[in-house]
Design a protein around this motif. Structure first.
Motif, PDB file in Angstrom:
ATOM      1  N   GLY A  64       0.756  -1.166  -0.137  1.00 25.08           N
ATOM      2  CA  GLY A  64      -0.129  -0.013  -0.026  1.00 25.08           C
ATOM      3  C   GLY A  64       0.819   1.258   0.008  1.00 25.08           C
ATOM      4  N   SER A  65       0.229   2.470  -0.196  1.00 25.95           N
ATOM      5  CA  SER A  65       0.932   3.581  -0.102  1.00 25.95           C
ATOM      6  C   SER A  65       1.016   4.196   1.354  1.00 25.95           C
ATOM      7  N   GLY A  66       1.525   5.325   1.478  1.00 22.53           N
ATOM      8  CA  GLY A  66       1.877   5.962   2.715  1.00 22.53           C
ATOM      9  C   GLY A  66       0.577   6.216   3.501  1.00 22.53           C
ATOM     10  N   SER A  67      -0.510   6.518   2.557  1.00 28.03           N
ATOM     11  CA  SER A  67      -1.708   6.766   3.397  1.00 28.03           C
ATOM     12  C   SER A  67      -2.403   5.681   3.944  1.00 28.03           C
ATOM     13  N   GLY A  68      -2.242   4.418   3.362  1.00 32.80           N
ATOM     14  CA  GLY A  68      -2.515   3.084   4.217  1.00 32.80           C
ATOM     15  C   GLY A  68      -1.933   3.055   5.593  1.00 32.80           C
ATOM     16  N   GLU A 144       7.054  17.940   7.003  1.00 35.60           N
ATOM     17  CA  GLU A 144       6.104  18.325   6.115  1.00 35.60           C
ATOM     18  C   GLU A 144       6.465  18.400   4.485  1.00 35.60           C
ATOM     19  N   THR A 145       5.983  17.462   3.755  1.00 30.88           N
ATOM     20  CA  THR A 145       6.536  17.472   2.443  1.00 30.88           C
ATOM     21  C   THR A 145       5.798  18.797   1.581  1.00 30.88           C
ATOM     22  N   SER A 146       4.828  19.321   2.003  1.00 27.72           N
ATOM     23  CA  SER A 146       4.293  20.309   1.426  1.00 27.72           C
ATOM     24  C   SER A 146       4.938  21.738   1.655  1.00 27.72           C
ATOM     25  N   VAL A 171       4.231   9.273  14.750  1.00 22.74           N
ATOM     26  CA  VAL A 171       4.981  10.098  13.804  1.00 22.74           C
ATOM     27  C   VAL A 171       4.993   9.590  12.364  1.00 22.74           C
ATOM     28  N   ASP A 172       4.690  10.658  11.467  1.00 22.40           N
ATOM     29  CA  ASP A 172       4.750  10.486  10.003  1.00 22.40           C
ATOM     30  C   ASP A 172       6.297  10.787   9.616  1.00 22.40           C
ATOM     31  N   ALA A 173       6.933   9.630   9.105  1.00 18.47           N
ATOM     32  CA  ALA A 173       8.121   9.793   8.737  1.00 18.47           C
ATOM     33  C   ALA A 173       8.197   9.625   7.071  1.00 18.47           C
ATOM     34  N   SER A 196       7.465   3.665   0.672  1.00 15.06           N
ATOM     35  CA  SER A 196       8.743   2.984  -0.141  1.00 15.06           C
ATOM     36  C   SER A 196       9.560   4.343  -1.143  1.00 15.06           C
ATOM     37  N   GLN A 197       8.446   5.176  -1.418  1.00 17.13           N
ATOM     38  CA  GLN A 197       8.978   5.893  -2.620  1.00 17.13           C
ATOM     39  C   GLN A 197       9.689   7.105  -2.426  1.00 17.13           C
ATOM     40  N   LYS A 198      10.385   7.444  -1.231  1.00 17.60           N
ATOM     41  CA  LYS A 198      10.872   8.706  -1.127  1.00 17.60           C
ATOM     42  C   LYS A 198      12.324   8.108  -0.694  1.00 17.60           C
ATOM     43  N   GLY A 199      12.867   8.532   0.663  1.00 19.38           N
ATOM     44  CA  GLY A 199      14.093   8.331   0.982  1.00 19.38           C
ATOM     45  C   GLY A 199      14.654   7.048   0.674  1.00 19.38           C
TER      46      GLY A 199
END
Ligand code: PLP
Length: 398
Positions: A64-68, A144-146, A171-173, A196-199
């Motif tokens: 799943g993605s981060g939202s999941g 905060e990515t935005s 914590v959202d990392a 998975s899709q960032k760092g």
């Protein structure tokens, strides 16, 4: 159709560039996820992930993605009506807050102006008032990515400790993991949410929860409905290095390779590289005489920089010119920052020349789109990168 030559520059703050050796690992034939070859990979990956998360507890992997993984953090630890303290840092804290409300959680949302991080003093004051311990969890976004703002997670931990408040700490990392230091065990974080899709230098498709003992105990009592996102069957299956569902096997091949890369380089050196690239980008922005969205230098993000465009300029039109003419994707302004900022992702598998190329693409784009700015951002960044080889930071990290 135009034929593009060379590599597309994907400089959004996720998904990020996937290293060739990770791509090659993913390109292997799919195998039986209940067979011995897959369990051998899991024996490597699960402890490796714990080290990456600096977690004493297990790391749950979701397809799943981060939202999941956000959803999993809430539904495994909380019950309907539970009070949760969250803080507005930008678009992603807003999305997580809205999700929590959909689960009938009683969210108290500390307002923010999208230019700063979570204010530890305000969190501490609110926790101190809560003598009856009605607040069951404090949930914040690390990076905060935005907006390109990183909050001080250790300071929020101190707020919990100083008030002797028993709330869980979530914590959202998602855009800090593998880019900015996060000490899950040391900072007493109960659930770390990752993707998975960032760092991590992988394509999208894996979500993570690093889970403390306290969170596992809370999960036994938590009453929010859960099925796919339930930690328990996954952790049970993981004991036999397996999954209760069909995992994204090929992404886990890639994950094994990515974890190996982190271990070869060392986390401290990875964090130092991100900090240095962030600094190079900000020096270019200052030379262009453009404004950063992040107001406080202590909170500048090492993984993403949000840049405000002058009044009367549409950041999305500038991004469109850069995509069309220079084949580079930059991050859009999100939520109330739509059209007002563009974002440069400087996280994941990047080297100095990729940062230089990115900044060159931006500077040419600013010129071509006739955005009022000063020239010389690229030169300023090159100067910094050439003079500061990164060796000092690397040495300090060792
Ligand atoms: N949280 C943060 C900080 C993010 O940057 C993102 C995505 O960019 C998310 C959550 C949502 O993750 P996903 O898009 O993988 O569902």
């Amino acid at each position: 159709m135009t034929t593009r030559l060379g590599r597309h520059f994907i400089q959004i703050p996720g998904p990020t560039n996937v290293p060739d050796r990770v791509l090659r690992a993913i390109a292997a034939p799919t195998i039986d996820h209940r067979g011995p070859e897959f369990s051998a990979i899991m024996q490597d990956v699960l402890p490796g992930l714990q080290r990456l998360f600096k977690s004493a507890g297990p790391v749950v992997i979701f397809a799943g993605s981060g939202s999941g993984a956000w959803e999993a953090a809430l539904v495994n630890t909380l019950s309907p009506g539970d009070k949760v303290l969250m803080a507005e840092t930008g678009h992603f804290s807003n999305l997580w807050e809205r999700m929590a409300r959909k689960f009938a959680l009683d969210v108290e949302y500390l307002p923010g102006d999208w230019r700063g991080g979570v204010n530890p003093a305000r969190v501490e004051a609110r926790l101190a008032e809560d003598k009856a311990h009605a607040i069951k969890a404090v949930a914040i976004v690390h990076n905060e990515t935005s907006t390109g703002v990183t909050s001080d997670v250790a300071a929020i931990r101190r707020a919990l400790d100083q008030t002797r408040h028993p709330a869980l700490f979530l914590v959202d990392a998602i855009s800090s993991l593998g880019s900015i230091d996060l000490r899950t065990a040391e900072w007493g974080i109960d659930v770390v949410v990752g993707g998975s899709q960032k760092g991590l230098m992988l394509p999208p498709g894996l979500g993570f929860n690093a889970v403390s003992e306290k969170a596992l105990a809370a999960a036994k009592k938590a009453k929010l409905s859960r099925s796919f996102w339930d930690w328990e069957p996954i952790l049970e299956a993981n004991k036999a290095w397996s999954f209760p569902f069909t995992p994204n096997i090929n992404l886990i091949f890639g994950l094994k390779e990515a974890v190996a890369m982190f271990e070869e380089v060392g986390l401290a050196a990875v964090f130092a590289r991100h900090a240095r690239h962030g600094e190079a980008v900000r020096r270019a922005v200052r030379a262009w005489d453009l404004e950063l969205q992040a107001a406080n230098p202590a909170e500048y993000s090492a993984s993403v920089t949000a840049i405000r465009v002058p009044e009367g300029v549409n950041a999305d039109s500038t991004r469109a010119v850069i995509l069309e003419d220079f084949d580079m994707s930059l991050g859009a302004g999100l939520g109330k920052l739509a059209g007002k900022v563009f974002r440069i992702g400087h996280l994941g598998a990047l080297n100095d020349l990729m940062i230089a190329g990115t900044l060159a693409g931006v500077e040419m784009g600013l010129l071509r789109a006739q955005v009022p700015h000063q020239r010389g951002g690229v030169l300023t960044a090159l100067d910094f990168l050439a003079r500061d080889s990164g060796r000092t930071a690397k040495k300090a990290a060792e």
